[in-house]
Design an enzyme around this catalytic site. Structure first.
Site, PDB file in Angstrom:
ATOM      1  CG  ASP A  62      -0.292  -0.534   2.480  1.00  0.00           C
ATOM      2  OD1 ASP A  62       0.944  -0.505   2.551  1.00  0.00           O
ATOM      3  OD2 ASP A  62      -1.002  -0.968   3.389  1.00  0.00           O
ATOM      4  CG  ASP A 102      -8.656  -1.287  11.502  1.00  0.00           C
ATOM      5  OD1 ASP A 102      -7.671  -1.987  11.175  1.00  0.00           O
ATOM      6  OD2 ASP A 102      -9.088  -0.359  10.792  1.00  0.00           O
ATOM      7  CG  HIS A 156      -5.585  -2.335   8.621  1.00  0.00           C
ATOM      8  ND1 HIS A 156      -5.750  -0.993   8.914  1.00  0.00           N
ATOM      9  CD2 HIS A 156      -4.275  -2.583   8.843  1.00  0.00           C
ATOM     10  CE1 HIS A 156      -4.599  -0.472   9.278  1.00  0.00           C
ATOM     11  NE2 HIS A 156      -3.691  -1.420   9.252  1.00  0.00           N
ATOM     12  CD  GLU A 202      -8.606   0.860   7.612  1.00  0.00           C
ATOM     13  OE1 GLU A 202      -8.484  -0.123   8.374  1.00  0.00           O
ATOM     14  OE2 GLU A 202      -7.975   1.911   7.780  1.00  0.00           O
TER      15      GLU A 202
HETATM   16  C1  F6R Z   1       1.611  -1.426   6.081  1.00  0.00           C
HETATM   17  C2  F6R Z   1       0.310  -2.084   6.169  1.00  0.00           C
HETATM   18  C3  F6R Z   1      -0.463  -2.124   7.442  1.00  0.00           C
HETATM   19  C4  F6R Z   1       0.386  -2.413   8.684  1.00  0.00           C
HETATM   20  C5  F6R Z   1      -0.453  -2.389   9.940  1.00  0.00           C
HETATM   21  C6  F6R Z   1       0.375  -2.568  11.190  1.00  0.00           C
HETATM   22  O1  F6R Z   1       2.128  -1.523   4.778  1.00  0.00           O
HETATM   23  O2  F6R Z   1      -0.160  -2.571   5.181  1.00  0.00           O
HETATM   24  O3  F6R Z   1      -1.462  -3.109   7.334  1.00  0.00           O
HETATM   25  O4  F6R Z   1       1.011  -3.669   8.543  1.00  0.00           O
HETATM   26  O5  F6R Z   1      -1.141  -1.168  10.026  1.00  0.00           O
HETATM   27  O6  F6R Z   1       1.189  -1.460  11.379  1.00  0.00           O
HETATM   28  P1  F6R Z   1       2.336  -1.449  12.466  1.00  0.00           P
HETATM   29  O7  F6R Z   1       3.322  -2.482  12.047  1.00  0.00           O
HETATM   30  O8  F6R Z   1       2.933  -0.071  12.394  1.00  0.00           O
HETATM   31  O9  F6R Z   1       1.691  -1.783  13.767  1.00  0.00           O
END
Ligand code: F6R
Length: 264
Positions: free
Chosen positions: A67, A138, A140, A145
């Protein structure tokens, strides 16, 4: 699902790096799917170490990231392109032209066409051999989401309030966090041949338990990984602390070592 519980973040990161190293050694031109955020930083550090100290060769490796924030240019310090360059790509011998992230600056009227072309690029590269994912508070994966279709493809999405709050730690103020992103879809992620799912820290314990041991639901995108035949979940003790079947996972991991086979 293989569920591996390591005693801390460093051990979790090393276990994930070993899986990637083994793949690169078997298939030098493999296609990796990568994630950003705090979770994979240790994994990337370990891959850099393996490159510098053990000569792990990335010269033919191709990567696609999950992403990118919509509206941020690649030079923006909070863009995921910038993150990948600083945390991994600048320190290994990967060809920059082999590294792909969604373009956060595509004009809005070209978004749909652009997202299709991102999917096409993945297909042309032969599909993703190994995808790394983290999990958001959440539930994801990527920026899928709650409510994302389990068949969703690469597209523009609006970020959930919780994600905006969680990610505001990287920005000066919460108003600076982009409200939209381009993300691979849940369906796109499921097409990877193999997936590594990483999580660490107490804050992730509850959502990890729901994703791994709860029902499959579009309200927790990560739960759909239960449908994939080759997922390795690697957690530290804290992130694993609310799992009901912790002892079983530990037993299986020990058994794997005895028989020399991975038990998915
Ligand atoms: C990042 C992504 C997100 C993160 C998730 C966890 O490329 O796709 O799904 O993996 O938000 O983020 P952290 O590792 O910062 O807790």
């Amino acid at each position: 699902m293989r569920v591996i519980i390591k005693k801390n973040y460093e051990e979790m990161s090393k276990e994930a790096a070993e899986i990637i190293k083994n793949l690169i050694q078997k298939k030098a031109n493999c296609v990796l799917g990568l994630a950003t955020g705090s979770t994979p930083v240790g994994l990337y550090k370990e891959l850099i170490r393996m490159h510098k100290e053990e000569g792990l060769d990335f010269s033919q490796v191709i990567t696609f990231n999950l992403d990118e924030y919509y509206g941020l240019s690649p030079e923006h310090p909070q863009s995921y392109r910038y993150f990948m360059d600083v945390n991994l790509f600048n320190h290994i011998n990967i060809k920059k032209e082999n590294t792909h992230l969604p373009d956060g600056k595509v004009p809005i009227e070209k978004i749909e066409q652009y997202c299709e072309s991102y999917e096409d690029m993945i297909k042309k590269a032969g599909g993703i051999d190994l995808q790394v994912v983290g999990i958001g508070g959440d539930g994801h994966i990527g920026f899928n989401e709650p409510g994302s279709s389990l068949n969703s493809r690469t597209r523009l999405v609006a970020l959930d309030e919780q994600t905006i709050r969680d990610n505001s730690r990287f920005f000066e103020k919460i108003e600076d966090v982009p409200r939209f992103a381009i993300t691979m879809g849940v369906g796109t992620i499921l097409e990877a041949r193999e997936i590594i799912f990483l999580a660490n820290g107490k804050k992730k314990a509850s959502i990890v338990a729901k994703a791994i041991e709860g029902p499959i639901t579009s309200q927790i995108s990560a739960s759909v990984l239960q449908l994939h035949p080759k997922v390795t979940v690697i957690l530290d003790e804290e992130a694993a602390s609310e799992l009901k079947r912790k002892e079983y996972y530990k037993f299986v991991y020990e058994a794997e070592k005895r028989i020399g086979l991975k038990l998915f």
